[in-house]
Enzyme design. Structure first.
Site, PDB file in Angstrom:
ATOM      1  N   ASP A  34      -4.614 -15.191  -0.333  1.00  0.00           N
ATOM      2  CA  ASP A  34      -4.899 -16.626  -0.231  1.00  0.00           C
ATOM      3  C   ASP A  34      -4.349 -17.257   1.043  1.00  0.00           C
ATOM      4  O   ASP A  34      -4.884 -18.269   1.511  1.00  0.00           O
ATOM      5  CB  ASP A  34      -4.394 -17.366  -1.475  1.00  0.00           C
ATOM      6  CG  ASP A  34      -2.901 -17.241  -1.693  1.00  0.00           C
ATOM      7  OD1 ASP A  34      -2.260 -18.275  -1.911  1.00  0.00           O
ATOM      8  OD2 ASP A  34      -2.368 -16.111  -1.662  1.00  0.00           O
ATOM      9  N   GLU A  57      -2.749  -2.680   1.624  1.00  0.00           N
ATOM     10  CA  GLU A  57      -2.292  -2.973   2.984  1.00  0.00           C
ATOM     11  C   GLU A  57      -1.679  -1.760   3.679  1.00  0.00           C
ATOM     12  O   GLU A  57      -1.766  -1.633   4.906  1.00  0.00           O
ATOM     13  CB  GLU A  57      -1.275  -4.118   2.958  1.00  0.00           C
ATOM     14  CG  GLU A  57      -1.859  -5.473   2.591  1.00  0.00           C
ATOM     15  CD  GLU A  57      -1.916  -5.733   1.090  1.00  0.00           C
ATOM     16  OE1 GLU A  57      -2.347  -6.835   0.694  1.00  0.00           O
ATOM     17  OE2 GLU A  57      -1.538  -4.829   0.313  1.00  0.00           O
ATOM     18  N   HIS A 120       4.795 -19.185  -3.759  1.00  0.00           N
ATOM     19  CA  HIS A 120       4.548 -17.832  -4.264  1.00  0.00           C
ATOM     20  C   HIS A 120       4.492 -16.833  -3.099  1.00  0.00           C
ATOM     21  O   HIS A 120       4.443 -17.221  -1.933  1.00  0.00           O
ATOM     22  CB  HIS A 120       3.237 -17.789  -5.062  1.00  0.00           C
ATOM     23  CG  HIS A 120       2.010 -18.033  -4.243  1.00  0.00           C
ATOM     24  ND1 HIS A 120       1.652 -19.288  -3.776  1.00  0.00           N
ATOM     25  CD2 HIS A 120       1.053 -17.178  -3.793  1.00  0.00           C
ATOM     26  CE1 HIS A 120       0.539 -19.193  -3.084  1.00  0.00           C
ATOM     27  NE2 HIS A 120       0.144 -17.934  -3.078  1.00  0.00           N
ATOM     28  N   HIS A 121       4.490 -15.562  -3.411  1.00  0.00           N
ATOM     29  CA  HIS A 121       4.562 -14.483  -2.416  1.00  0.00           C
ATOM     30  C   HIS A 121       5.819 -14.607  -1.552  1.00  0.00           C
ATOM     31  O   HIS A 121       5.829 -14.234  -0.368  1.00  0.00           O
ATOM     32  CB  HIS A 121       3.322 -14.453  -1.515  1.00  0.00           C
ATOM     33  CG  HIS A 121       2.050 -14.065  -2.210  1.00  0.00           C
ATOM     34  ND1 HIS A 121       2.018 -13.422  -3.432  1.00  0.00           N
ATOM     35  CD2 HIS A 121       0.743 -14.240  -1.841  1.00  0.00           C
ATOM     36  CE1 HIS A 121       0.753 -13.217  -3.784  1.00  0.00           C
ATOM     37  NE2 HIS A 121      -0.035 -13.706  -2.848  1.00  0.00           N
ATOM     38  N   GLY A 413       6.064  10.790  10.159  1.00  0.00           N
ATOM     39  CA  GLY A 413       5.859  11.745   9.079  1.00  0.00           C
ATOM     40  C   GLY A 413       5.664  11.141   7.707  1.00  0.00           C
ATOM     41  O   GLY A 413       6.173  11.669   6.715  1.00  0.00           O
ATOM     42  N   ASP A 440      -2.956  18.408  -0.983  1.00  0.00           N
ATOM     43  CA  ASP A 440      -3.167  17.687  -2.238  1.00  0.00           C
ATOM     44  C   ASP A 440      -2.078  16.649  -2.499  1.00  0.00           C
ATOM     45  O   ASP A 440      -2.358  15.532  -2.954  1.00  0.00           O
ATOM     46  CB  ASP A 440      -3.274  18.662  -3.416  1.00  0.00           C
ATOM     47  CG  ASP A 440      -2.157  19.699  -3.466  1.00  0.00           C
ATOM     48  OD1 ASP A 440      -1.290  19.714  -2.568  1.00  0.00           O
ATOM     49  OD2 ASP A 440      -2.154  20.518  -4.410  1.00  0.00           O
ATOM     50  N   ASN A 467      -2.934  23.359  -3.447  1.00  0.00           N
ATOM     51  CA  ASN A 467      -1.987  24.446  -3.741  1.00  0.00           C
ATOM     52  C   ASN A 467      -0.859  23.975  -4.660  1.00  0.00           C
ATOM     53  O   ASN A 467       0.251  24.490  -4.617  1.00  0.00           O
ATOM     54  CB  ASN A 467      -1.439  25.083  -2.464  1.00  0.00           C
ATOM     55  CG  ASN A 467      -0.860  24.062  -1.496  1.00  0.00           C
ATOM     56  OD1 ASN A 467      -0.713  22.886  -1.837  1.00  0.00           O
ATOM     57  ND2 ASN A 467      -0.548  24.502  -0.289  1.00  0.00           N
ATOM     58  N   GLY A 469       0.963  21.141  -5.096  1.00  0.00           N
ATOM     59  CA  GLY A 469       2.141  20.326  -4.818  1.00  0.00           C
ATOM     60  C   GLY A 469       2.542  20.306  -3.363  1.00  0.00           C
ATOM     61  O   GLY A 469       1.740  20.546  -2.462  1.00  0.00           O
ATOM     62  N   GLU A 473       7.593  21.021   1.362  1.00  0.00           N
ATOM     63  CA  GLU A 473       8.915  20.788   0.777  1.00  0.00           C
ATOM     64  C   GLU A 473       9.450  22.067   0.120  1.00  0.00           C
ATOM     65  O   GLU A 473      10.657  22.317   0.126  1.00  0.00           O
ATOM     66  CB  GLU A 473       8.846  19.656  -0.255  1.00  0.00           C
ATOM     67  CG  GLU A 473       8.189  18.373   0.230  1.00  0.00           C
ATOM     68  CD  GLU A 473       8.998  17.625   1.279  1.00  0.00           C
ATOM     69  OE1 GLU A 473       9.963  18.184   1.824  1.00  0.00           O
ATOM     70  OE2 GLU A 473       8.647  16.471   1.560  1.00  0.00           O
TER      71      GLU A 473
END
Length: 567
Positions: A34, A57, A120-121, A413, A440, A467, A469, A473
């Site tokens: 708004d 956003e 607001h916001h 990253g 994925d 694969n 996950g 990591e």
């Protein structure tokens, strides 16, 4: 006679839209709210910029980043508080990667600030500068527009973003967009200021003297080479010096990889031996914008010569001497002009075996077979967008044909970046073929932006590795840990779910032969290829980078020392 500037009147919103157009922006990314609706209505009435409209956003900021990398600058429109803070991660990524994004936030009406009204916001208080302050560390200029400062500040911020190649943040209060102000008639002039003449001449002379007296000069290019448009000058330098060029992984594809002078990516100890020798053994290394970040220096194993020449966008360091107000393109142009020409070796031909002719192994699809087929699939002029992790690492191992662009987020990253980014690159360069490489886990963060891509009838080729996950990591820590697992989606079905009636061609492949067949599909719409692989399979560069990251992150007593905790 002093020059005079002719002036007329315009509304603040229309003037901002005009300046965005004059900066070369044709599309605006964002989400309606708004506090920005009046500005968006002005945009719609003007009918000169295309509103893309994103699912959120954050995705919009990623898309603006991708657009700016190919277009030179972009525009992002958000609303106060909720919208601006949702986008801030994407803007911060653009800041770290030197990408000029003009973020316009439709913000609280000035009357609310004058009367201390609770809105607001917001946080429900009168800390009206809170969001602007949040953006301050991640932008090179910030402002709140008023009728008094709007004209000067709009010009200042857009020019600053373009000159410094970084984002800016501009608050447009919702009750001033339709107010008329006096504006200049002349278009916005996007120029880098001229260098200080004495500093430029002295610096160029010193660089030329060092390069011409060196036995083994070399060039190392980081992100500045692309952002400041000096690739041509760098390649001319290499031609005249017969010197090797290496690139930091942020700059994959920036230097023509078929050039006889290009030796490869320099990532410290993880570099190929010939690349390390060229860079670390140089007696005059010209380093273009090089930053020593853990992910771009092989976990701080880069061993650059101490007497190198460090050249940045607006300053140069040569030994104890620092040269300010010396601008990169002007400086390298001067250096090139002062160097003699030499006889050149012949260019290398790009000779990858087409994917249709690659001999494929039997059995389940592996990372090695996957990237071997991709090597034969890419062609001159492609835009490759590679997600952080195994997709990025696999992409680094490709030899790119001429004219390709490689988009990644090697420093910031933020996983999920590429799904939004490819929307931006598609709109910035619709005449080129765009290949998205994503895993994925990353895809699940921003998958809904596929609907925006389809809504605008854009036609990327999406390569998704399924694969199970976060494989990158698992390389760092937690090979079998549940925190690296994700829900398994029917990824190839998503285009039809997100845009019913789509003509996108979708495939699920489990073998190299199936992938090879999918690569032969006609490219008359979006192509979505879901490649199912073992969760423990990763490109070798990803394994090396992951283990190096664990050492930097956790130290000698970290969890990476446990048996079986890493791939």
């Amino acid at each position: 006679m002093p020059t005079t500037t002719s002036r007329s009147t315009m509304t603040i919103g229309d003037f901002l839209l005009r300046r965005l157009r004059e900066a070369g922006i044709s599309h605006l990314f964002g989400v309606a709210g708004d506090f920005n609706l009046e500005f968006l209505l002005q945009m719609e009435d003007g009918n000169e910029l295309m509103w893309v409209g994103n699912c959120n956003e954050l995705n919009a900021a990623y898309a603006a980043d991708g657009y700016a990398r190919l277009n030179g600058i972009s525009g992002l429109i958000v609303t106060n508080g909720v919208g601006a803070l949702s986008a801030i991660n994407g803007v911060a990524g653009a800041y770290s990667e030197y990408v000029p994004v003009v973020c316009v936030c439709g913000s609280l009406p000035l009357k609310s600030l004058d009367r201390n009204l609770l809105m607001h916001h917001t946080s429900g208080d009168t800390e009206y500068d809170a969001v602007l302050q949040a953006y301050t560390p991640f932008t090179v200029a910030q402002t709140r527009l008023t009728p008094q400062n709007a004209v000067a500040e709009i010009d200042r911020l857009i020019l600053t973003a373009w000159q410094l190649k970084r984002p800016v943040y501009m608050e447009l209060p919702s009750d001033i967009a339709y107010l008329h102000v006096e504006v200049p008639a002349e278009p916005l002039d996007l120029v880098i200021p001229p260098s200080d003449s004495e500093r430029l001449s002295t610096c160029a002379d010193e660089i030329v003297a060092r390069l011409t007296s060196a036995r083994s000069p070399a060039i190392l290019a980081d992100i500045d080479a692309d952002r400041f448009g000096v690739v041509g000058e760098i390649q001319e330098l290499a031609v005249k010096l017969l010197s090797p060029i290496a690139a930091i992984n942020t700059s994959k594809g920036v230097i023509d990889e078929t050039s006889p002078h290009y030796v490869g990516l320099y990532v410290g100890a993880a570099s190929a031996p010939e690349v390390r020798k060229a860079v670390e053994g140089s007696d005059c290394l010209l380093a273009i914008g090089v930053r020593r970040v853990d992910t771009t220096s092989g976990g701080f194993t880069a061993a650059l010569p101490a007497d190198r020449i460090d050249v940045r966008g607006d300053a140069v360091d040569i030994g104890p001497d620092n040269y300010q107000a010396v601008y990169l393109k002007e400086l390298l142009g001067r250096v090139v002009d002062r160097l003699p020409c030499r006889e050149q070796p012949a260019p290398r031909a790009y000779a990858a075996v087409p994917s249709s002719e690659v001999s494929v192994p039997s059995g389940p699809l592996t990372q090695a077979a996957y990237w071997n087929l991709i090597q034969g699939f890419i062609r001159e002029g492609d835009v490759l967008i590679a997600e952080d992790g195994t997709s990025e690492a696999g992409g680094w191992g490709l030899q790119l044909p001429p004219g390709c662009t490689f988009v990644t987020q090697a420093i910031w990253g933020s996983i999920g970046y590429t799904v939004g980014s490819v929307l931006g690159t598609l709109l910035a360069a619709p005449e080129r073929r765009h290949l998205l490489f994503v895993g994925d886990g990353s895809f699940q963060l921003t998958a809904q932006e596929i609907s925006t891509i389809l809504r605008h009838d854009l036609k990327p080729i999406i390569f998704l590795i399924n694969n199970g996950g976060y494989t990158i990591e698992r390389v760092i820590c937690g090979k079998d840990s549940h925190f690296n697992d994700i829900a398994n989606w029917a990824y190839a079905d998503l285009p039809k779910v997100l845009h019913p009636g789509t003509t996108a061609r979708t495939f699920v492949v489990r073998t190299a032969a199936e992938l090879q067949a999918a690569l032969a599909a006609p490219h008359d719409g979006m192509i979505f290829i879901e490649s199912v692989m073992d969760k423990y399979d990763a490109p070798q560069p990803a394994i090396g980078a992951g283990r190096g990251m664990a050492e930097v992150d956790y130290g000698p007593r970290g969890p990476q020392r446990r048996p079986g905790v890493q791939i």
